[in-house]
Design an enzyme around this catalytic site. Structure first.
Site, PDB file in Angstrom:
ATOM      1  N   GLU A  74      -4.764  -6.893  14.612  1.00 55.19           N
ATOM      2  CA  GLU A  74      -4.283  -5.552  14.253  1.00 55.19           C
ATOM      3  C   GLU A  74      -5.447  -4.566  14.375  1.00 55.19           C
ATOM      4  O   GLU A  74      -5.261  -3.398  14.691  1.00 55.19           O
ATOM      5  CB  GLU A  74      -3.701  -5.544  12.829  1.00 55.19           C
ATOM      6  N   LYS A 115       9.426  -0.881  14.143  1.00 52.01           N
ATOM      7  CA  LYS A 115       9.958  -0.546  12.814  1.00 52.01           C
ATOM      8  C   LYS A 115      11.014   0.542  12.933  1.00 52.01           C
ATOM      9  O   LYS A 115      12.086   0.455  12.343  1.00 52.01           O
ATOM     10  CB  LYS A 115       8.840   0.026  11.926  1.00 52.01           C
ATOM     11  N   HIS A 139      -4.806 -33.448  17.369  1.00 52.99           N
ATOM     12  CA  HIS A 139      -3.681 -34.252  17.868  1.00 52.99           C
ATOM     13  C   HIS A 139      -2.564 -33.369  18.367  1.00 52.99           C
ATOM     14  O   HIS A 139      -1.413 -33.804  18.457  1.00 52.99           O
ATOM     15  CB  HIS A 139      -3.200 -35.198  16.763  1.00 52.99           C
ATOM     16  N   LYS A 145       0.845  -1.202   0.000  1.00 47.91           N
ATOM     17  CA  LYS A 145       0.000   0.000   0.000  1.00 47.91           C
ATOM     18  C   LYS A 145       0.879   1.251   0.000  1.00 47.91           C
ATOM     19  O   LYS A 145       0.703   2.156  -0.793  1.00 47.91           O
ATOM     20  CB  LYS A 145      -0.908  -0.038   1.233  1.00 47.91           C
ATOM     21  N   GLU A 184      10.455  -4.626   4.604  1.00 46.40           N
ATOM     22  CA  GLU A 184      10.552  -6.018   4.165  1.00 46.40           C
ATOM     23  C   GLU A 184      10.266  -6.123   2.665  1.00 46.40           C
ATOM     24  O   GLU A 184      11.001  -6.746   1.901  1.00 46.40           O
ATOM     25  CB  GLU A 184       9.541  -6.901   4.913  1.00 46.40           C
ATOM     26  N   GLY A 194      -4.822  -2.042   5.012  1.00 46.87           N
ATOM     27  CA  GLY A 194      -4.039  -3.181   4.526  1.00 46.87           C
ATOM     28  C   GLY A 194      -4.722  -4.515   4.785  1.00 46.87           C
ATOM     29  O   GLY A 194      -4.820  -5.374   3.911  1.00 46.87           O
ATOM     30  N   ARG A 195      -5.231  -4.700   6.003  1.00 50.93           N
ATOM     31  CA  ARG A 195      -5.815  -6.003   6.358  1.00 50.93           C
ATOM     32  C   ARG A 195      -7.220  -6.182   5.794  1.00 50.93           C
ATOM     33  O   ARG A 195      -7.860  -7.203   6.033  1.00 50.93           O
ATOM     34  CB  ARG A 195      -5.800  -6.186   7.868  1.00 50.93           C
TER      35      ARG A 195
END
Ligand code: F6P
Length: 547
Positions: free
Chosen positions: A358, A509, A389, A210, A216, A272-273
């Site tokens: 978030e 960050k 399990h 965005k 990253e 973003g999410r």
């Protein structure tokens, strides 16, 4: 400035719920069902192909009434309308919150700052469709004239989790002659493993960000550019054939060296999410084709409309949100497990983690007051039956209450022998075991030695929802995601928090940016952190191999 409102804990419904919890809190689901066997059929809701059974929750009709009253007193209806009308409900960033516009049909009108945003949404969708058709058909050629067979999405957070979850979820519908990979982590291994068997001549990168500033993603994108240039003879013109960008930041895209003709835009009113059905979904569209992508958008839209118009009593996202809040705030529950019994949904819990945590991991109200109640619970999960399990032991017999959402489909996409019947019987068995458990008398009746009885008792009274749909389609995936988006929003409205900002990810960050030169710098840089951080940096510098 956000409007001042009374703390939710002072609302009549909240206080009534505290009293109500005292009376219902200890009642066992066994009793609730034996007193009212009809609840198994009554406490269900259906909307656009999703069936929710919420009868195995520690609630009565009165609980629901009070929870709905709480939603009403919190002004949920107005806040839903504000969102759908494009008001700037993301107050700390002064932004509208319009993921619902991304899936609104052509011809709809949603205004932001005096401009109808729907035409631009469809213009981008049309460009994405045109591009996808060209790539999928082989009409789009790479730098050396070969068709593109591999697509690598580079992004992180919302620019990764939605795409990778949707790709995995809809793999059945995907173009099997193409390979799709997702690179998110700054850890170079992620990139190295994603491309190790790919031919650069046949590979396209989608740089999804965005902001187009995320460390990253920009580092991975730079590495991708170098990898391409190395593999394609160093001709910079190759970039145009092998790299496209998805972003809101035209300037940064150009600076990076991607032609804006190869850029697909979106807008600051898409968080973003909440962006998997914007251009961030380009890899999804490349994988499943425009038709299936539009079917997914229609699914989202149908759930949006249900959320906007259905009475709270039968409104799936509202019910799911209120139930989560009931345990979170009145039982002190810390976590909620989401357990898809559908292998294609294996990344769905990871996707939900960003969406829910978030969004609702906030400690102050819209007007900046510290809350004195718990906000967003921890969401987590794994696909069934693997989780059974692993961690289900704790859910069944541990000391914590962990409400569970089971998600399952009546029909499998691929029928393999008896697998599906066995899979579904596990869903029903798990929610039954959690609710009803096994009493000491039942354990004894099996002839168990007395000393072993306590170990083999299941207390039960552990709540769960079961969400069923016919089979996993793009349309149903859209509905499921929208269900959780709106459930998350419902909770945030009651907690009076901003579900659409994410200031909490900033500090780390900024500190990382400060540490990078201290780690890479020559000599012995002066370190001004705390004793522990200084020591860790020194340890790393001393022990890292030069190459
Ligand atoms: O984690 C913080 C965050 O801002 C998320 O909200 C977002 O999805 C992610 O980083 C990636 O941001 P961008 O798409 O700008 O690279």
């Amino acid at each position: 400035m956000a409007k001042k409102i009374l703390p939710v804990t002072k609302s009549r419904a909240w206080m009534a719920l505290i009293d109500h919890k005292k009376s219902i809190g200890r009642q066992h689901l066994r009793k609730l069902f034996s007193d009212d066997p009809g609840r198994g059929e009554r406490m269900t809701a259906k909307a656009s192909g999703l069936f929710l059974d919420y009868s195995k929750n520690r609630i009565t009709g009165q609980t629901l009434k009070l929870l709905i009253q709480l939603a009403k007193e919190s002004g949920l209806k107005n806040r839903i309308d504000s969102m759908f009308n494009g008001e700037k409900i993301n107050v700390t960033e002064d932004r509208a919150v319009l993921h619902i516009a991304l899936r609104a049909p052509r011809g709809t009108k949603i205004m932001v700052d005096g401009k109808n945003v729907i035409p631009q949404v469809h213009e981008v969708l049309d460009r994405m469709a045109d591009f996808s058709i060209r790539v999928r058909s082989g009409q789009w050629k790479g730098h050396t004239g070969k068709r593109i067979r591999n697509v690598v999405n580079i992004g992180i957070g919302g620019s990764d989790l939605g795409p990778v979850m949707a790709y995995e979820a809809l793999r059945f519908y995907s173009e099997r002659s193409m390979t799709f990979r997702f690179v998110s982590n700054i850890d170079g291994i992620d990139f190295a493993e994603a491309v190790r068997d790919l031919n650069p001549e046949e590979t396209m990168f989608i740089v999804s960000s965005k902001t187009f500033t995320t460390m990253e993603t920009m580092t991975n994108a730079q590495t991708a550019k170098e990898w391409l240039l190395n593999g394609l003879g160093g001709d910079t013109r190759a970039v145009a054939k092998h790299c496209v960008a998805v972003s809101t930041n035209e300037q940064k895209v150009t600076e990076f060296g991607i032609d804006t003709a190869n850029m697909f835009g979106f807008w600051d009113w898409v968080g973003g999410r909440y962006s998997m059905d914007s251009a961030i979904g380009l890899s999804t569209m490349l994988a499943i084709g425009p038709e299936h992508f539009h079917a997914m958008l229609n699914g989202f839209h149908e759930m949006d409309e249900h959320f906007r118009t259905a009475p709270f009593e039968s409104n799936l996202p509202v019910l799911l949100g209120l139930l989560a809040l009931w345990y979170n705030n009145f039982f002190g529950v810390q976590t909620i497990a989401v357990l898809p019994y559908e292998n294609y949904l294996k990344r769905f819990p990871a996707y939900l983690q960003q969406l829910t945590m978030e969004s609702n991991g906030k400690h102050v109200t819209l007007d900046g007051k510290k809350v004195n109640y718990n906000t967003g619970p921890i969401y987590w999960g794994e696909p069934g039956t693997n989780g059974q399990h692993s961690f289900y032991q704790l859910i069944h017999q541990g000391t914590r209450m962990i409400p569970c959402d089971f998600i399952a489909f009546v029909n499998p996409l691929i029928k393999v022998g008896r697998h599906h019947d066995i899979l579904l019987s596990n869903v029903f068995a798990q929610s039954e075991a959690l609710a009803f458990g096994k009493t000491p008398a039942q354990v004894r009746a099996e002839g168990t030695s007395e000393w072993l009885v306590p170990h083999r008792v299941f207390e039960g009274n552990r709540p769960s929802n079961v969400i069923l749909a016919d089979h996993l389609t793009p349309d149903i995936l859209g509905k499921l995601v929208a269900l959780y988006e709106h459930s998350t929003f419902t909770q945030s409205v009651i907690w009076n928090i901003d579900a659409f900002d994410q200031w909490g990810v900033e500090l780390g960050k900024v500190l990382a940016q400060r540490i990078i030169p201290e780690i890479e710098g020559k000599g012995s840089p002066k370190l001004n952190h705390d004793g522990s951080t200084n020591n860790l940096i020194q340890h790393y510098r001393k022990n890292k191999k030069l190459n």
